[in-house]
Design a protein around this motif. Structure first.
Motif, short mmCIF file in Angstrom:
data_model
loop_
_atom_site.label_atom_id
_atom_site.label_comp_id
_atom_site.label_asym_id
_atom_site.label_seq_id
_atom_site.Cartn_x
_atom_site.Cartn_y
_atom_site.Cartn_z
N TRP A 100 -60.26 41.95 -29.24
CA TRP A 100 -59.73 41.13 -28.16
C TRP A 100 -59.36 39.77 -28.71
CZ3 TRP A 100 -58.23 40.61 -23.16
CH2 TRP A 100 -58.26 39.32 -22.61
N THR A 101 -58.15 39.29 -28.35
CA THR A 101 -57.75 37.93 -28.71
C THR A 101 -57.36 37.20 -27.44
OG1 THR A 101 -55.42 38.54 -29.05
CG2 THR A 101 -56.89 38.71 -30.95
N VAL A 102 -57.51 35.90 -27.44
CA VAL A 102 -57.28 35.11 -26.22
C VAL A 102 -55.82 35.19 -25.78
CG1 VAL A 102 -57.36 32.80 -25.22
CG2 VAL A 102 -59.19 33.56 -26.76
N GLU A 103 -54.89 35.03 -26.72
CA GLU A 103 -53.48 34.93 -26.35
C GLU A 103 -52.81 36.29 -26.17
OE1 GLU A 103 -51.71 32.51 -29.28
OE2 GLU A 103 -52.52 30.64 -28.49
N THR A 104 -53.19 37.28 -26.94
CA THR A 104 -52.50 38.59 -26.88
C THR A 104 -53.40 39.71 -26.37
OG1 THR A 104 -52.99 38.91 -29.23
CG2 THR A 104 -50.84 37.99 -28.67
N GLY A 105 -54.58 39.40 -25.86
CA GLY A 105 -55.44 40.41 -25.25
C GLY A 105 -55.97 41.42 -26.25
N TYR A 106 -56.05 42.67 -25.80
CA TYR A 106 -56.53 43.74 -26.68
C TYR A 106 -55.43 44.12 -27.66
CZ TYR A 106 -60.69 44.43 -23.80
OH TYR A 106 -61.88 44.25 -23.17
N VAL A 107 -55.73 44.00 -28.96
CA VAL A 107 -54.76 44.26 -30.01
C VAL A 107 -55.32 45.34 -30.93
CG1 VAL A 107 -53.47 43.29 -31.95
CG2 VAL A 107 -53.96 41.88 -29.94
N ILE A 108 -54.45 46.27 -31.34
CA ILE A 108 -54.82 47.29 -32.31
C ILE A 108 -53.75 47.33 -33.40
CG2 ILE A 108 -53.74 49.17 -31.00
CD1 ILE A 108 -56.02 50.98 -32.05
N GLN A 109 -54.20 47.44 -34.65
CA GLN A 109 -53.29 47.42 -35.79
C GLN A 109 -53.59 48.61 -36.69
OE1 GLN A 109 -53.36 43.74 -37.96
NE2 GLN A 109 -52.45 44.61 -39.79
N LEU A 110 -52.52 49.29 -37.13
CA LEU A 110 -52.66 50.48 -37.98
C LEU A 110 -52.02 50.23 -39.34
CD1 LEU A 110 -51.68 53.32 -35.46
CD2 LEU A 110 -53.92 52.34 -35.88
N GLN A 111 -52.70 50.70 -40.38
CA GLN A 111 -52.16 50.68 -41.73
C GLN A 111 -51.63 52.07 -42.07
OE1 GLN A 111 -52.11 48.05 -44.36
NE2 GLN A 111 -50.61 49.59 -44.97
N HIS A 112 -50.34 52.15 -42.44
CA HIS A 112 -49.70 53.42 -42.75
C HIS A 112 -49.38 53.50 -44.24
CE1 HIS A 112 -49.30 53.71 -38.40
NE2 HIS A 112 -48.66 52.56 -38.41
N ALA A 113 -48.78 54.60 -44.64
CA ALA A 113 -48.40 54.79 -46.03
C ALA A 113 -47.30 53.81 -46.43
CB ALA A 113 -47.93 56.24 -46.24
N ASP A 114 -47.15 53.60 -47.74
CA ASP A 114 -46.12 52.72 -48.30
C ASP A 114 -46.20 51.30 -47.76
OD1 ASP A 114 -45.32 54.84 -49.75
OD2 ASP A 114 -43.34 55.06 -48.83
N ASN A 115 -47.41 50.84 -47.45
CA ASN A 115 -47.65 49.46 -47.01
C ASN A 115 -46.91 49.13 -45.72
OD1 ASN A 115 -49.07 47.09 -47.35
ND2 ASN A 115 -47.53 46.12 -48.63
N ILE A 116 -46.85 50.08 -44.80
CA ILE A 116 -46.28 49.86 -43.47
C ILE A 116 -47.42 49.56 -42.51
CG2 ILE A 116 -44.92 50.86 -41.60
CD1 ILE A 116 -43.67 52.73 -43.65
N VAL A 117 -47.24 48.55 -41.66
CA VAL A 117 -48.25 48.16 -40.67
C VAL A 117 -47.59 48.14 -39.30
CG1 VAL A 117 -49.79 46.33 -39.88
CG2 VAL A 117 -49.58 46.80 -42.32
N SER A 118 -48.24 48.73 -38.30
CA SER A 118 -47.76 48.67 -36.92
C SER A 118 -48.79 47.95 -36.07
CB SER A 118 -47.48 50.07 -36.36
OG SER A 118 -48.67 50.85 -36.36
N ILE A 119 -48.32 47.11 -35.12
CA ILE A 119 -49.19 46.28 -34.29
C ILE A 119 -48.84 46.51 -32.82
CG2 ILE A 119 -49.99 43.93 -33.85
CD1 ILE A 119 -48.94 43.18 -36.64
N TYR A 120 -49.88 46.66 -31.99
CA TYR A 120 -49.72 46.94 -30.56
C TYR A 120 -50.55 45.91 -29.79
CZ TYR A 120 -48.77 51.34 -33.03
OH TYR A 120 -48.33 52.29 -33.93
#
Length: 281
Positions: free
Chosen positions: A207-227
């Motif tokens: 949980w973050t104050v400004e963006t609420g509940y955040v989840i981040q995934l690390q994928h292959a080839d150094n790809i990152v997705s953020i929700y």
């Protein structure tokens, strides 16, 4: 009566002893002699044949010689064939699910079912001014010396990836590097499931104050997705997720959110890229 009398005689004949002698042909000197009977010969030949058969079976079963037998396939080749079949089947399923993206077809959305007229979606912003969240600070600090010259462009190394849309909805705020809006805002109905865009591992779920509940995934080839701005997180740090697996529920959490939506970002080698170049929403 005659047959009964002959049977003991035949049995006795089998037990009759015979002498096998090996002589020197020139001197007639006896070199070796063996006492044998027909019964002994039958037993020795039978046991030897059985042992020989067992040895051949064991030799074929536990050595690579079995690969030379016609019709017997190599175990490793059969295993590799099964693995290739499973992979091709998984690829065909993913291709079928994203056929419209591959063919470049436009997906038409029904605004009446996607947008809630009671909410002000025009007011949804993701203002990066001030302290943005632990997640934003972590990413920007890690790559603080990058010039972002290629930010937003399509990297050739990942152009072959098949990205799944995390949420079906309407994009209300697009990727804008100049305004430091490093992702897109997608509006969808309440309680809509948010899914992983690729296979990966959860490296942040807080949980973050400004963006609420955040989840981040690390994928292959150094790809990152953020929700961001989720109402519920279904995964924890360290969990491995498959593409299309539910990881969160859309929400309106955080000070920077004015309505239920998903703020979705894609990063490659520490550089933000435009998600709309890889998938349709």
């Amino acid at each position: 009566m005659t047959d009964l009398k002959n049977k003991p005689k035949k049995l006795q004949r089998l037990k009759h002893k015979y002498r096998l002698v090996i002589l020197n042909e020139d001197t007639f000197e006896e070199k070796m002699s063996l006492r044998l009977s027909q019964l002994n010969v039958f037993v020795i030949v039978g046991v030897s044949s059985l042992v020989l058969v067992l040895m051949v079976i064991l030799l074929i079963a536990f050595t690579p010689l079995k690969e030379f037998i016609p019709g017997y396939a190599n175990v490793n080749i059969r295993k590799q064939g099964v693995e290739n079949f499973l992979k091709s089947d998984s690829i065909s399923v993913v291709l079928a699910q994203n056929k419209h993206i591959i063919e470049g077809k436009v997906v038409l959305l029904d605004n009446e079912t996607v947008i809630d007229s009671g909410l002000n979606y025009d007011g949804i912003v993701n203002d990066p001014i001030g302290e943005d969240s632990v997640l934003r600070n972590m990413i920007e600090t890690e790559e603080k010396y990058n010039l972002f010259n290629s930010a937003g462009s399509t990297p050739g190394n990942i152009s072959g990836f098949i990205f799944l849309q995390p949420l079906r909805g309407t994009v209300t705020n697009r990727f804008n590097m100049k305004e430091k809006h490093f992702g897109i805002d997608v509006v969808a109905p309440k309680n809509e499931a948010i899914k992983a865009t690729l296979d990966g591992t959860v490296i942040f779920a807080e949980w973050t104050v400004e963006t609420g509940y955040v989840i981040q995934l690390q994928h292959a080839d150094n790809i990152v997705s953020i929700y961001k701005h989720n109402s519920i997180l279904h995964k924890e740090v360290g969990d491995y997720v498959r593409a299309g697996e539910v990881i969160a529920i859309i929400g309106n959490s955080g000070e920077l959110s004015t309505g239920p939506h998903l703020h979705f970002e894609l990063w490659y080698n520490g550089i933000p890229i435009n998600p709309e170049e890889y998938m349709m929403f």
